[in-house]
Design a protein around this motif. Structure first.
Motif, short mmCIF file in Angstrom:
data_model
loop_
_atom_site.label_atom_id
_atom_site.label_comp_id
_atom_site.label_asym_id
_atom_site.label_seq_id
_atom_site.Cartn_x
_atom_site.Cartn_y
_atom_site.Cartn_z
N THR A 275 -3.99 14.04 -3.31
CA THR A 275 -3.95 12.70 -2.34
C THR A 275 -3.92 11.72 -3.32
OG1 THR A 275 -5.13 13.64 -0.58
CG2 THR A 275 -4.93 11.51 -0.47
N THR A 276 -3.11 10.72 -2.98
CA THR A 276 -3.12 9.30 -3.79
C THR A 276 -3.06 8.29 -2.77
OG1 THR A 276 -0.52 9.13 -3.98
CG2 THR A 276 -1.98 10.46 -5.81
N HIS A 277 -3.86 7.15 -3.36
CA HIS A 277 -3.86 5.77 -2.72
C HIS A 277 -3.39 4.82 -3.78
CE1 HIS A 277 -5.36 7.50 1.04
NE2 HIS A 277 -6.27 8.23 0.22
N GLU A 278 -2.51 3.79 -3.55
CA GLU A 278 -2.43 2.78 -4.38
C GLU A 278 -2.10 1.55 -3.48
OE1 GLU A 278 -0.21 2.87 -8.32
OE2 GLU A 278 1.17 1.75 -7.14
N VAL A 279 -2.75 0.19 -4.05
CA VAL A 279 -2.82 -1.10 -3.54
C VAL A 279 -2.28 -1.83 -4.45
CG1 VAL A 279 -3.67 -2.83 -2.16
CG2 VAL A 279 -4.49 -0.51 -1.85
N TYR B 11 0.85 -1.31 0.11
CA TYR B 11 0.04 -0.05 0.08
C TYR B 11 0.84 1.26 0.02
CZ TYR B 11 -2.49 3.90 1.92
OH TYR B 11 -3.16 5.02 2.03
N GLN B 12 0.57 2.21 -1.07
CA GLN B 12 1.33 3.42 -1.09
C GLN B 12 0.47 4.59 -1.03
OE1 GLN B 12 5.04 3.80 -1.63
NE2 GLN B 12 4.30 5.77 -0.82
N GLY B 13 0.82 5.51 -0.43
CA GLY B 13 0.03 6.64 -0.06
C GLY B 13 0.80 7.81 0.01
N ALA B 14 0.20 8.97 -0.37
CA ALA B 14 0.75 10.45 -0.11
C ALA B 14 -0.17 11.55 -0.14
CB ALA B 14 2.00 10.52 -1.36
#
Length: 831
Positions: free
Chosen positions: A382-386, A345-348
């Protein structure tokens, strides 16, 4: 597509100018002499080294292996069917790269630029341009520590960076966002869980540049928890352009930047890993636009009273532009491994705040008086990646990645535009600027993307690999509004797109050292709204050049990667063909249009003539290009490398905004502003012109190359001597094809470095010279500067009409000045 690379080092046109031709010959002579010396010096060193040289050469044959994760697993870069240009932390330090835009000196065909007002930036590669004012997704995406990042945040001072990687070609089926031309990834250094370490670097130069940066990492719980703190402080004289006027504000230019970063790494178990980062950047700048006499570029133009050349670095403006730019970035990551799989999981989250004030009196029409555009831009992104991918190959044959991506952005912008209202009488009778009419403008900018993606690689024996990937994109942006004073106009057009993109490749290993590949891919970008036409009354034609349709593209690529001489010689070459449908071609030079200004004192709209580049058009584009790389470790002490790029992008019969006062459908070459009557007669209710063209799609030079050479030799068992050279060459550039004066001739910039260092890399003292040969060249030439305003009209002087003043000077950009300086670096522990 992401990449983190690791280098394993086991060994430790203007008016014809006869002077330009002479300078080119001098450059060639210097380079030839340097090459001869560089080739001779290692030979001499080998003779001194004696028999130990053979052993060192044998060890050197195992160096220069570059491991990448371009396909989400560690591979030799020579085995990956992607063109990758990597800039390691070692190169950043050795070449004293301080600002991120300097990365372009090492990557041919890459152009990086931050807008003069500090709002927005752009990166372009492979023959197509990107302008932040087009309000579309970039052609090249940026990633910071594996998360999508705002390019303006990235293009700052560099400090504590582990790696910068440039991937060319369509991206998007392995992570992040779709991009047609490539991606740039930046990886910062991580904490060491076992050893204390850090570094310190300081630089100073003869043109007023100071730079300090450093970092320290500490393991809090050995093997489990560590933190790393890094910071930078930098002050330069900006573009070093000074004004010829004492005027209202004759102060010197500057750019001051400070920033800090705190990173934490937590590994409570072998299968679980957490990372967190906070970064703060604060930049302030004061600068003048650079000017030159327009007659230097167009012999038919009127001469200016004071001849200003590009090398003079002067401005006619009395008041500089200023901006204050602040960014806060939060970046977080979690990894869990189970059953030979890994879940990531990568977020920013990014928060930006930029306030800029720009002098709008470009022609300096009013002595002792200036009027401005003030801009306040806020960004929340905002970004979210799984992602789920395999750790070990499935059935000894397949590698896969599947994932989900979410991105939201809210970016409202507030502007105040000032328009002088002038009484056209001598000053003795009260003539001059009577008052300034302010106009407030508010734009909205909300976007949201949800997408799913997947990629599979099949390994068929030892010689064949097949790869394929898909991405489904749902992109939404609500219809926005453009509020100009009390007038509300349509703003950003509504976008609700559902698109598929793909990538595929096939590669064949002729031998373990020689690989050929073929790849194809598609990409998508949502239709942009061009920001900058703030006239409260607009024609249908103007709106068609403001609200654009979504873009699609397809790319085809053939390449060869090879190594020889026990991996000491690397030769790579790639050719590609790419087509774009509805490419948003953004103007680089302004066109003249009929504009309207609301005058509060009369309660009416006053017509005038304005010049703006804030228009674009959906056009078909075809790009063809070749990229090549050669790296050669000649001896254990001498390295030589060259990369080159040739790209030609062309618009194919596209309808674009233009100046066409005679109505023949061919763009006019205007060197002064037309009158309001001329514009009205030519364009009528369209308010502007349009022409069918087949021309270059980018002002970027088609050919560019970089050549690097480095040589080191031990002075003692504690000190090494080194020297390095970097030549960046830009070929001829056509500029705007509709203009006859803005073509740029070829030029080269030579940077040299020399010093002493610890053989183990603990410290280094480096003397450097950037642009050693003091090459001075205009790299961008605009039409003569124009100041627009409103004039009160006789006999009642209660109504106004648009008027303008055209300067004998043009705004330009030029090559950086020559710079001599010193850099000292110290590192300890894990570094």
């Amino acid at each position: 597509m992401s990449i983190i690379t690791q280098t394993r080092d086991l060994h430790s046109s203007q008016v014809p100018n006869h002077g330009e031709e002479a300078m080119r010959r001098l450059q060639q002579a210097v380079l030839c002499s340097a090459s001869v010396w560089a080739l001779a010096a290692p030979a001499h060193a080998e003779a001194v080294a004696g028999s130990s040289g053979a052993a060192e050469m044998e060890t050197a044959s195992e160096t220069t292996t570059i491991v990448v994760t371009a396909r989400r697993r560690e591979e030799d870069v020579q085995d990956v069917p992607v063109v990758v240009n990597s800039v390691t932390s070692d190169e950043i330090a050795k070449l004293n790269l301080q600002n991120f835009t300097e990365v372009q000196t090492l990557v041919p065909g890459l152009q990086l630029q931050v807008n003069d007002n500090g709002i927005g930036s752009n990166a372009q590669i492979r023959g197509v341009a990107f302008d932040i004012n087009a309000s579309t997704q970039p052609t090249v995406e940026f990633y910071l520590n594996d998360a999508v990042a705002n390019s303006t945040l990235v293009l700052q001072q560099m400090y504590d960076v582990a790696q910068v990687d440039v991937l060319r070609g369509p991206q998007g089926t392995l992570r992040g966002r779709a991009s047609p031309s490539g991606s740039i990834t930046v990886t910062t250094r991580k904490p060491d869980l076992y050893e204390v370490g850090g570094n310190l670097s300081t630089s100073a130069s003869d043109i007023g540049s100071l730079n300090f940066n450093g970092a320290v990492g500490v393991p809090i719980i050995e093997g489990v928890l560590g933190i790393r703190a890094a910071g930078t402080w930098s002050e330069t004289e900006g573009n070093r352009v000074r004004t010829i006027n004492t005027g209202l504000d004759g102060r010197d230019p500057f750019t001051r930047s400070k920033g800090g970063r705190l990173t934490a790494l937590f590994e409570p178990a072998d299968w679980l890993r957490f990372e967190g980062m906070y970064q703060r950047t604060d930049t302030q700048s004061r600068s003048y636009s650079q000017y030159a006499s327009f007659s230097l570029f167009d012999s038919t133009a009127a001469e200016s009273s004071l001849v200003i050349k590009p090398k003079d670095r002067l401005s006619i403006q009395e008041t500089p532009r200023t901006y204050h730019q602040k960014f806060d970035l939060f970046n977080w990551r979690a990894e869990a491994r189970f059953a030979d799989q890994v879940l990531i999981y990568q977020g920013a989250h990014t928060k930006g705040d930029i306030v800029a004030q720009t002098n709008s009196d470009l022609a300096n029409a009013f002595e002792g008086f200036d009027y401005f555009q003030t801009t306040h831009s806020r960004t929340n992104e905002t970004t979210h990646e799984v992602r789920l991918q395999n750790d070990s190959r499935l059935f000894d044959m397949f590698d896969y990645v599947i994932g989900y991506f979410n991105w939201t952005r809210h970016a409202p912008t507030e502007l105040t535009l000032e328009t002088p209202v002038v009484l056209p009488l001598p000053p003795a009778y009260g003539g001059g600027v009577v008052f300034v009419q302010p106009t407030d403008v508010l734009t909205s900018g909300d976007v949201k993307e949800n997408s799913v993606f997947g990629n599979v690689i099949a390994h068929i024996g030892d010689k064949v690999q097949l790869s394929g990937g898909l991405r489904y994109i749902n992109f939404k942006s609500p219809a926005g509004t453009l509020t100009i004073g009390s007038t509300v106009l349509p703003g950003a057009a509504k976008v609700d797109d559902n698109k598929w993109i793909y990538t595929a490749s096939a590669q064949y290993f002729i031998t373990p050292e020689v690989m050929v590949y073929a790849s194809t891919g598609s990409s998508y970008r949502p239709g942009p709204t061009i920001v900058g036409n703030f006239s409260p009354i607009q024609s249908d034609l103007q709106r068609s050049f403001t609200y654009l349709d979504s873009e699609s593209s397809k790319s085809y690529e053939l390449g060869l990667k090879s190594t020889f001489l026990d991996n000491r010689l690397r030769v790579n070459i790639t050719g590609y063909h790419q087509t774009f449908t509805n490419y948003p071609y953004k103007l680089t030079a302004g066109v003249y249009t009929q504009t309207f200004t609301y005058v509060a004192s009369t309660g009416s709209f006053a017509a005038g003539v304005g010049q703006s580049a804030q228009f674009a058009a959906n056009v078909p584009v075809e790009v063809n290009g070749v990229e090549a790389e050669i790296g050669f470790k000649v001896t254990p002490h001498f390295d030589l490398g060259m990369t080159a790029s040739y790209t030609k992008g062309k618009i194919k019969n596209g309808l674009v905004p233009c100046d066409d006062l005679n109505g023949d459908g061919v763009p006019d070459n205007l060197t002064s502003a037309p009158t309001l009557a001329e514009v009205q007669a030519a364009y009528g209710s369209n308010y502007m012109g349009a022409c069918r063209v087949s021309q270059r799609s980018s002002a970027q030079a088609p050919f560019s190359t970089t050549v690097q050479a480095s040589y080191n030799v031990p002075i003692s068992d504690k000190v090494d001597f080194f020297t390095r050279g970097l030549l960046t060459f830009q070929g001829k550039s056509q500029g705007d094809p509709t203009l006859s004066f803005d073509s740029i001739g070829s030029y080269g910039l030579l940077n040299m470095f020399a010093g002493i260092r610890d053989p183990r890399g603990a410290w280094e003292l480096n003397l450097f010279a950037k642009n050693l040969l003091d090459t001075s060249k205009a790299t961008l030439i605009n039409a003569p500067a124009v100041s627009g305003y409103q004039e009160l009209q006789p006999p009642t002087y209660r109504t106004t009409s648009g008027a303008s003043t055209t300067s004998t000077y043009a705004i330009i950009n030029s090559t950086p000045p020559r710079e001599f300086g010193v850099n000292f670096r110290y590192a300890f522990g894990s570094r």
